[in-house]
Design an enzyme around this catalytic site. Structure first.
Site, short mmCIF file in Angstrom:
data_model
loop_
_atom_site.label_atom_id
_atom_site.label_comp_id
_atom_site.label_asym_id
_atom_site.label_seq_id
_atom_site.Cartn_x
_atom_site.Cartn_y
_atom_site.Cartn_z
N LEU A 9 59.56 29.98 10.56
CA LEU A 9 60.79 29.73 11.31
C LEU A 9 61.06 30.79 12.36
CD1 LEU A 9 63.15 28.67 8.36
CD2 LEU A 9 61.97 27.18 9.98
N GLY A 10 60.57 31.99 12.14
CA GLY A 10 60.84 33.07 13.08
C GLY A 10 60.18 34.36 12.64
N GLY A 12 60.39 38.86 13.55
CA GLY A 12 61.01 39.97 14.26
C GLY A 12 60.54 41.29 13.69
N GLY A 13 61.24 42.36 14.07
CA GLY A 13 60.86 43.68 13.58
C GLY A 13 61.03 43.82 12.08
N ASP A 129 75.29 45.02 13.81
CA ASP A 129 74.21 44.38 14.57
C ASP A 129 74.58 42.96 14.96
OD1 ASP A 129 71.80 44.59 15.87
OD2 ASP A 129 70.57 44.04 14.14
#
Length: 303
Positions: A9-10, A12-13, A129
């Protein structure tokens, strides 16, 4: 659960998110954190923060695994993904564009979620964030705040907290997080991030352009303020009166939220009042004092 990590789905870091299914056929998002993410502080932050919450605008944590270096979080699945892919004009045309009424409802939903974190929990939760990437949308585009890896818990009676280092994502970090001369770090730091995100939702562009030079870049809030001050259309294309009012309302609220000094920013409760109240009672805020500080921010601020 993920059928051997079949659907990503995704990424990132933090790690990778996969689509999964529970034994009762409920669809979930399985977030596998990178093994290199320190001693698990962000993982424990996320678990300890989000397990204290229950709100329609905060993503639900259904379970987790913490087995040595293996750290996994299991969330309810948000079928429309994150807000960022819907609001930037340079995205693929295949991505559905959202109506101004939906954007307005999303803005209010995020505000209610943040108000809950700041006031509705037994322990105040500061997110640190807030950005479009961390706002997830369900099948009805109801927004839910996610990713509590940088969150801090603090007693409600304490308005200012001490922090040894800044945290957040470049472009959304409040001034007091990188320079204490602007004021103490508090829930007003989340208000700043929310305001910057609100301006991005109206402007349809990121507030930080990665390949812009320092000299040529126009500080994004100044660009927005100038258009508001001159009475220029805040968005491209033709708008009906209702859309124009929504864009103007969100812009004014966003500019109040990003005031340089924390005491000049509204609380999230006041933000909701401004978003829902009489348009004629909204005052134009002072122009933001700062030019963009983000070019000199350390890389550690990029999450």
């Amino acid at each position: 659960m993920t059928n051997n990590f079949e659907v990503k789905l995704g990424q990132g870091g933090y790690g990778v998110v996969y689509k999964g299914k529970l034994l009762n056929d409920r669809l979930v998002a399985v977030k596998i954190l990178n093994a290199s993410k320190g001693n698990g502080e962000e993982f424990m932050n996320e678990v300890s923060s989000i397990t204290k919450t229950s709100h329609i605008n905060v993503v639900a944590l259904l379970g987790f695994c913490f087995d040595g270096r293996k750290k996994v979080l299991i969330y309810e699945l948000m079928s429309n993904g994150s807000l960022d892919k819907f609001i930037y004009n340079n995205q693929s045309e295949a991505i559905q564009s959202l109506s101004w009424e939906i954007l307005y409802q999303i803005a209010k939903g995020i505000a209610r979620g943040l108000e809950y974190l700041h006031r509705g929990c037994s322990t105040r939760i500061l997110h640190f964030d807030i950005k479009p990437h961390n706002i997830l949308l369900d099948e009805n585009f109801c927004p839910k705040i996610s990713d509590f890896g940088l969150a801090r818990l603090c007693p409600k009676k304490e308005s200012i907290i001490s922090m040894s280092n800044a945290r957040g994502t470049m472009g959304y970090v409040a001034p007091e997080l990188w320079n204490r001369n602007f004021g103490g770090v508090s829930h007003k730091s989340d208000v700043y991030s929310y305001g910057m995100m609100l301006l991005e939702m109206v402007g349809g562009r990121k507030n930080i352009v990665a390949d812009a030079s320092h000299t040529s870049e126009l500080y994004f809030p100044h660009w927005v303020y100038k258009r508001l001050d001159l009475g220029t259309d805040l968005i491209m294309g033709e708008m009906i009166a209702t859309e124009d009012e929504i864009a103007k309302r969100m812009t004014i609220v966003g500019l109040w939220c990003i005031q340089t000094f924390p005491n000049d920013r509204p609380t999230m409760s006041r933000v909701i009042e401004m978003l829902e109240g009489n348009m004629n009672s909204l005052e134009i805020p002072p122009k933001p004092l700062l030019s963009s500080p983000t070019r000199s921010l350390p890389e550690s601020l990029v999450s």
